[in-house]
Design an enzyme around this catalytic site. Structure first.
Site, short mmCIF file in Angstrom:
data_model
loop_
_atom_site.label_atom_id
_atom_site.label_comp_id
_atom_site.label_asym_id
_atom_site.label_seq_id
_atom_site.Cartn_x
_atom_site.Cartn_y
_atom_site.Cartn_z
N HIS A 175 0.86 -1.19 0.00
CA HIS A 175 0.00 0.00 0.00
C HIS A 175 0.89 1.23 0.00
O HIS A 175 1.73 1.40 0.88
CB HIS A 175 -0.90 -0.02 1.24
N LYS A 220 -10.69 6.20 -3.68
CA LYS A 220 -9.85 7.32 -3.26
C LYS A 220 -8.46 7.08 -3.79
O LYS A 220 -7.90 6.00 -3.61
CB LYS A 220 -9.85 7.37 -1.73
N LYS A 249 -4.49 8.13 -3.86
CA LYS A 249 -3.43 8.84 -3.13
C LYS A 249 -2.64 9.69 -4.12
O LYS A 249 -2.32 9.24 -5.21
CB LYS A 249 -2.51 7.82 -2.45
N ASP A 287 -6.60 12.11 -2.18
CA ASP A 287 -6.04 12.47 -0.87
C ASP A 287 -4.59 12.88 -1.07
O ASP A 287 -3.77 12.06 -1.49
CB ASP A 287 -6.14 11.27 0.09
N GLU A 309 -9.26 15.68 -0.59
CA GLU A 309 -8.90 15.50 0.83
C GLU A 309 -7.54 16.10 1.13
O GLU A 309 -6.55 15.82 0.46
CB GLU A 309 -8.90 14.00 1.16
N ASP A 368 -8.41 16.04 6.95
CA ASP A 368 -8.03 14.81 7.65
C ASP A 368 -6.91 15.13 8.66
O ASP A 368 -7.17 15.22 9.86
CB ASP A 368 -7.60 13.74 6.64
N LYS A 386 -11.34 9.60 12.64
CA LYS A 386 -10.73 8.28 12.80
C LYS A 386 -10.52 8.06 14.30
O LYS A 386 -10.08 8.97 14.99
CB LYS A 386 -9.35 8.22 12.12
N GLU A 441 -14.27 4.74 4.78
CA GLU A 441 -13.20 4.00 4.09
C GLU A 441 -12.72 2.88 5.03
O GLU A 441 -11.52 2.65 5.15
CB GLU A 441 -12.06 4.95 3.72
MG MG Z 1 -6.24 11.04 4.59
#
Ligand code: MG
Length: 371
Positions: A19, A164, A166, A195, A221, A246, A270, A324
């Site tokens: 990831h 989403k 990155k 994001d 984001e 975030d 989160k 997510e």
């Molecule tokens: Mg984020």
């Protein structure tokens, strides 16, 4: 329900595929399993996680373990589990910050509390506003063809219909070209978000974000660093699609400031960064009072942290922007007997006392880090 002992164990869980974040790639995720045992033998479980390392928020798995073992756990032994709110305030007075470590303890206390009175954590929080959440899938910072192929596979399987991407790993020009290729290919059939993990400055964001929006990306984001709240407000004003904070929002005070400055249309909450269930629910109340919606974010949790997130998020009226909570789908294995359930792009609120999950001791033994 008096706390008798608190035990912490570091586990290393492999991922199904590497990831990529903007500044590092991970192929396993460490988590800190926290167990709070009461004098009458109830065991509450919680989970400490950071996204692959200390880059996101400054805390690490190893640091959390020391902080809990040496400082936080001794403060809780002998205390009443049912006074979670007061215990959290006491920990805040004795140890500054450290929301990720405190989140793991908060989760375990809520689990013990629920098990002790035979109610789910969600019921203790006032009951569900919803019983399931849609789950966005995170696509890595890979080339456009790789990302599109992965998204098409997920769409065909009916697993996810929002994604989403990155950004922020490469030169902005290259990154924008890549994202626009992905958006051209997918935006007619799926919802797309990007994001940036705070990678751009205001000038770069003002120059490039409208292009990404025009290509079909529907949510942006954290384009700017966490501290640039006024810059975020400028971007929120400039763009025709929602801007989500975030890194800028951890505590209820961050949420209040972002809402006051109109610096975000959506707040990503989160458990880890927000100090646990208690902190995230407070943040949701503030957001709701300003008419701002919340989005259920992940720090890549196992089923323990995902279940805890679901109990909190499903109890929050302002959590209207989806989630997510794909952490367990990224992990190659789990640490509970029955992992949280996914169906048709949704993850379901677990039932049963506490968090509604049961730790699998064989998995704990298998993934425990040798210390
Ligand atoms: Mg984020």
């Amino acid at each position: 329900m008096i706390v008798d002992s608190i035990e912490t164990t570091i586990l290393d869980i492999p991922l199904r595929r590497p990831h990529k974040f903007s500044i590092l790639t991970i192929d396993s995720q460490a988590l800190l399993l926290v167990r709070v045992t009461t004098r009458d033998g109830i065991v509450g479980v919680g989970e400490g996680v950071v996204p692959g390392g200390p880059w996101w928020g400054g805390e690490s798995i190893e640091g959390m373990k020391i902080l809990i073992d040496r400082y936080l756990a001794p403060l809780l032994v002998g205390r009443d589990v049912t006074r979670i709110g007061a215990l959290g305030k006491m920990l805040d007075r004795m140890v500054a910050g450290a929301e990720f470590a405190k989140a793991a303890l908060d989760m375990a206390l809520w689990d013990a509390y629920g098990k002790g009175c035979g109610l789910s954590v969600n019921q203790l929080l006032g009951g569900p506003h919803r019983d399931r959440l849609p789950v966005t899938w995170a696509l890595g910072a890979d080339p456009a063809d790789v990302v599109v192929a992965e998204a098409r596979h997920k769409l065909a399987a009916g697993e996810h219909r929002s994604f989403k991407l990155k950004m922020g790993a490469g030169r902005p020009e290259d990154d924008v070209t890549r994202v626009c290729l992905v958006a051209d290919a997918l935006s007619a059939e799926a919802d797309l978000a990007v994001d940036l993990n705070g990678s751009w400055d205001l000038a770069t964001a003002e120059r490039f974000l409208p292009e990404i929006v025009a290509a079909g990306v529907g949510l942006i984001e954290q384009p700017l660093p966490h501290w640039d709240v006024r810059g975020m407000a400028r971007i929120a004003d400039l763009l025709t699609v929602p801007v989500m904070a975030d890194e800028s929002v951890r505590t209820v005070h961050d949420a209040t400031r972002l809402c006051q400055e109109q610096a975000a249309d959506v707040l990503a909450v989160k458990l880890a960064k927000g100090g646990g269930i208690t902190g995230v629910v407070e943040t949701g109340v503030v957001a709701g009072a300003f008419g701002v919606t919340c989005y259920g974010g992940t720090t890549i949790e196992s089923s323990i942290g995902t279940a805890a997130s679901l109990h909190a998020f499903c109890a929050m009226p302002s959590l209207e922007a989806g989630s997510e909570l794909f952490g367990t789908l990224l992990l190659a294995d789990d640490v509970v007997v029955r992992p949280v359930a996914f169906e048709d792009g949704f993850v379901h609120l677990p039932t049963g006392p506490g968090l509604g999950v049961e730790v699998d001791e064989e998995k704990v033994a298998r993934y425990a880090r040798a210390v």
